[in-house]
Enzyme design. Structure first.
Site, short mmCIF file in Angstrom:
data_model
loop_
_atom_site.label_atom_id
_atom_site.label_comp_id
_atom_site.label_asym_id
_atom_site.label_seq_id
_atom_site.Cartn_x
_atom_site.Cartn_y
_atom_site.Cartn_z
N GLU A 64 -7.24 0.98 -4.00
CA GLU A 64 -7.16 0.85 -2.54
C GLU A 64 -8.46 0.35 -1.90
OE1 GLU A 64 -5.42 4.63 -1.52
OE2 GLU A 64 -3.56 4.05 -2.49
N ASP A 124 0.88 -1.16 0.00
CA ASP A 124 0.00 0.00 0.00
C ASP A 124 0.92 1.22 0.00
OD1 ASP A 124 -1.62 2.16 0.61
OD2 ASP A 124 -2.21 1.43 2.60
N LYS A 145 2.59 11.87 -3.39
CA LYS A 145 1.72 11.04 -4.23
C LYS A 145 0.58 11.87 -4.83
CE LYS A 145 -1.16 7.43 -3.26
NZ LYS A 145 -1.59 6.18 -2.65
N ASP A 180 -12.80 5.41 2.40
CA ASP A 180 -11.37 5.45 2.66
C ASP A 180 -10.87 6.89 2.66
OD1 ASP A 180 -8.60 5.29 2.66
OD2 ASP A 180 -8.44 3.94 0.95
#
Ligand code: ADP
Ligand code: MG
Length: 509
Positions: A170, A8, A69, A192
């Site tokens: 994810e 992850d 990211k 999430d």
């Protein structure tokens, strides 16, 4: 062939896991289960990754990369990049292809370089743990990542000879961790909220079949946005008190950011925290000034409620796309550190009329899901998993009047393909150029550019006569390739374009 691990690659924290001897486990990293996704260069010129980078971030904000990211696969001139640039203290420049370069201690890093360093560190931990070489991984990305962002993560793997055998989303990974080996037949919604991105997916789980019904998100919604609210609040109070503006002071802001995150985390369990930072500035007379105040949960909720509201508007949209109502969802699963905030859990409860299921660890579920997928992809694996995902953002082409013609609507199941016939608009035109973009705007220019697809070698003919058939192919990872064939000549003149957006004009998303 060796084992495949699950990684992850988070915006703030990364985590690796493996399915080993029938047991799913998180790979320990220096005494903790997650690793800060940070890269830094210290005053001695040493490159630091992970915990070491985080430890010195406060005193070295200009040479510490975090949250990068959010920038991966984006153009320097894109609006999104501009917003992020205001956020971080590290220096950003533009390379010859319009991509972002981070300049740190005299060295330039591409976003792919940064991701590669973090992936490599995760691989190191895995190798140490397994006592064997690791050359393959399943890596997760936010569901709402576009094509270019996915490509960049794959490239990061290539840079360090880590074969990214599969990219998965994810929330899908977290659903795997939740539903694995349970023989379920139900609909789940994954909410999430991590450090920088928000993703929501609704899935139908039927034993070993995990089918995403719809997904949505915002790559600009996460913990840092909550922290920003606290920073502004604290800086304003300080200005009111001492008439000193802290916002231009990189080190002061970094110290407030650290304290803000810590306070926010503490406020998930206690009602009130002290917010004190000594010697944050000096006054006109040269006397040291200190931040000394209290923050409570009510203040925090007031400062950030609209961010949570924003996430639920996305939940509305995703349920509507899946043609479901909140009642149709059997379980709501919370993933990502921010979902520990009572504000979030309370909203989930009132929205769905039931509390979130407690069955996954919000920090580890994504990596564990990646590890399950990884194991199922190993040679001689006894595990068969069917993952059916969707494309998160519509993909289409820019028409000459800049209207956006969608080829794949968002939430189209993948893998998938569509074909479209193009022709010439001028006599004797020998090539056709098609610009491929991704987004929901009607004006194509407002959507992110994926690349220019050029088909050459068309036989000279009057306009409208040549027929070129393009096939748009979306692979199971949501990555697009285009193949084209001249229908008239019958020759299998095929062009495969891997859309990387090099030399692409600036995108506005
Ligand atoms: P990512 O997947 O983006 O790397 P994570 O899921 O690891 O992010 O979440 C990181 C975010 O979660 C950070 O903003 C962190 O402050 C926040 N966080 C972690 N624990 C808590 C907590 N107990 N309460 C509130 N926020 C938390
Ligand atoms: Mg995450």
């Amino acid at each position: 062939m060796g084992r495949i691990i699950g990684i992850d690659l988070g915006t703030t924290y990364s985590c690796a896991a493996i399915y080993l001897g029938g047991k799913l486990q998180v790979i320990p990293c220096k005494g903790s289960n997650t690793v800060p996704s940070m890269v830094a260069i210290d005053e001695k010129g040493r490159e630091l990754v992970g915990h070491d980078a985080k430890r010195q971030a406060v005193i070295n904000p200009v040479n510490t990369i975090h949250g990068s990211k959010r920038l991966i696969g984006r153009n320097f001139n894109a609006k999104t990049t501009e917003v992020i640039r205001r956020h971080y203290r590290y220096e950003m420049n533009e390379d010859n292809h319009g991509n972002v370069l981070i300049h740190m201690a005299g060295k330039d890093y591409t976003l792919t370089d940064v991701a590669a360093l973090v992936l490599d560190r995760m691989r190191d931990y895995a190798q140490e743990f397994l006592q064997e070489k690791v050359e393959r991984a399943v890596v997760t990305v936010p569901a709402y990542f576009n094509d270019r962002q996915r490509q960049s993560v794959k490239e990061a793997g290539k840079k360090i000879d880590l074969d990214v055998v599969r990219i998965i989303n994810e929330p899908t990974a977290a659903a795997l961790a939740y539903g694995f080996n349970k023989g379920l037949n139900e609909k789940v919604l994954m909410y999430d909220m991590g450090g920088g991105t928000f993703d929501v997916s609704v899935l139908s789980i039927r034993d070993k079949v995990f089918e995403v019904l719809a997904t949505g998100g915002n790559t600009f919604l996460g913990g840092v946005d909550f922290d920003d609210r606290i920073i502004s609040f604290v800086a304003k109070k300080f200005k009111d008190q001492h008439n000193v503006d802290l916002t231009a002071d990189a080190i002061a802001i970094q110290r407030i950011r650290d304290a803000a995150e810590k306070a926010r985390i503490d406020l998930s369990t206690v009602e009130e925290v002290a917010f004190s930072i000594p010697y944050i500035a000096v006054d006109a007379a040269g006397q040291p000034l200190t931040i000394d105040m209290k923050l409570n949960r009510a203040i925090l909720n007031g400062l950030t409620k609209d961010l949570v509201d924003k996430s639920f508007r996305i939940v509305d949209q995703v349920l509507a796309d899946a043609k479901l109502t909140p009642k149709d969802v059997d379980h709501v699963l919370l993933v990502g550190g921010v979902t520990r905030m009572p504000l979030v859990t309370e909203r989930v409860k009132s929205y769905f009329g039931k509390p979130p299921a407690k069955s996954v660890n919000p920090d580890e579920a994504v990596a564990l899901g990646a590890a399950i997928m990884a194991y199922s992809l190993e040679e001689n694996s006894d595990l068969q998993i069917t993952l059916l995902d969707v494309v998160p953002i519509s993909i289409g082409i820019a028409l000459p009047n800049f209207k956006f013609l969608k080829i794949f609507e968002r939430n189209t199941p993948i893998p998938n393909y569509k074909s479209k016939v193009f022709t010439t608009y001028k006599d004797n035109q020998t090539q056709i150029q098609v610009q491929i973009r991704q987004g929901e705007a009607e004006n194509a220019l407002n959507n992110e550019i994926l690349g220019n697809f050029v088909f050459t070698g068309i036989r000279p003919a009057p306009k409208g006569v040549p027929k070129v058939e393009a096939i748009f192919h979306l692979d199971p990872e949501g990555i697009l390739t285009v193949t084209a064939r001249d229908k008239d000549t019958g020759t299998q003149h095929e062009t495969i374009i891997n859309l990387k957006g090099d030399n692409a004009p600036s995108a506005e998303q």
